[in-house]
Design a protein around this motif. Structure first.
Motif, PDB file in Angstrom:
ATOM      1  N   GLY A 131      42.166  57.015  31.355  1.00 50.97           N
ATOM      2  CA  GLY A 131      40.783  57.270  31.718  1.00 50.97           C
ATOM      3  C   GLY A 131      40.651  58.583  32.463  1.00 50.97           C
ATOM      4  N   ILE A 132      39.487  59.221  32.322  1.00 50.90           N
ATOM      5  CA  ILE A 132      39.220  60.502  32.981  1.00 50.90           C
ATOM      6  C   ILE A 132      37.922  60.392  33.774  1.00 50.90           C
ATOM      7  N   SER A 133      37.961  60.873  35.001  1.00 49.22           N
ATOM      8  CA  SER A 133      36.797  60.875  35.884  1.00 49.22           C
ATOM      9  C   SER A 133      36.577  62.281  36.415  1.00 49.22           C
ATOM     10  N   TYR A 134      35.309  62.674  36.504  1.00 45.21           N
ATOM     11  CA  TYR A 134      34.964  63.951  37.143  1.00 45.21           C
ATOM     12  C   TYR A 134      33.766  63.685  38.044  1.00 45.21           C
ATOM     13  N   THR A 135      34.030  63.046  39.164  1.00 46.28           N
ATOM     14  CA  THR A 135      32.963  62.649  40.079  1.00 46.28           C
ATOM     15  C   THR A 135      32.502  63.843  40.904  1.00 46.28           C
TER      16      THR A 135
END
Length: 247
Positions: A131-135
């Motif tokens: 999974g990839i997150s860019y918060t």
């Protein structure tokens, strides 16, 4: 012999007197105190020669100190630090304190570790891939008079995997100063992802099925040209590139 020279000086705004030593004598006193402290370290801090291995002027010991304990975690990690490494991983000692350590030294999530905050992106392994997150929106918790936190929590935008893959755990296949390569397999399908601290991109190798990108929210496609697709999820832009000839 340097004479003891002192003078008294009234402290600013207070009723206490201070005695100042002659600078030469003060330096001598500090040096003597330092020598005494170092002497105590050498007398009490070093292990006996029989317990230590030497390297140049230094030494180390592999004997657990009295009252000490080994690290605890999943499985036999206390005695087998290579438990989450593939056979392809580098030989020798393994890193113990890095941004990706939780997928190597697993403690609470024995299959997939914790989120990996590589900055600017964050990643999280699961049975289906990475999974990839860019918060970009901070979360502030707590009270004005109590404990407060300011953080950018992991919020998944997309997951990259292999269609139908259901791996039981993530392993570590390799690493460098800035990157790590997690590895998944369910016996039929495999995935390797190379991710790095400070890198705005990630690289994937897979077998046994088609590459699959799953969006956690509504994906808006703004470019679709053969082996390249650009899309947005929750206001964050991503571009995926397939090998030449891929679709």
């Amino acid at each position: 012999m340097t004479p003891l020279s002192t003078h008294r000086r009234k402290s600013v705004g207070g009723g206490f007197d201070h005695i100042q030593l002659n600078p030469k004598l003060r330096a001598t006193a500090v040096l003597s105190a330092s020598a005494l402290v170092l002497g105590a370290f050498f007398a009490l801090g070093l292990p006996r020669a029989a317990d230590a291995a030497t390297i140049g002027a230094g030494s180390y010991t592999t004997t657990l100190p009295a009252g000490g304990s080994l690290p605890t975690g999943c499985g036999d990690i206390s005695t087998n630090p290579r438990a989450s490494l593939t056979a392809n991983a580098p030989k020798g000692p393994v890193p113990t304190n890095d941004w990706w350590s939780s997928i190597l030294w697993k403690k609470t999530n024995c299959g997939f570790g914790e989120p990996l905050h590589a900055h600017p992106a964050a990643y999280r392994a699961s049975s289906g891939g990475l999974g990839i997150s860019y918060t970009t929106t901070p979360l502030i918790t707590g009270t004005a008079t109590g404990v407060g936190e300011y953080k950018f929590p992991y919020t998944e935008d997309i997951r990259v995997g292999v269609s139908g893959m259901n791996a039981g755990a993530v392993m570590v296949d390799g690493w460098s100063d800035w990157t790590v390569t997690p590895s998944w397999t369910d016996g039929l399908k495999t995935l390797k992802a190379t991710i790095g601290h400070g890198l705005p991109m990630s690289y994937y190798q897979l077998s046994g099925g088609n590459a699959q990108i799953t969006a956690a929210g509504t994906a808006t496609v703004w470019s679709n040209s053969g082996s390249r697709i650009g899309f947005s999820v929750r206001g964050h832009d991503y571009v995926a590139y397939a090998p030449s000839g891929g679709t």
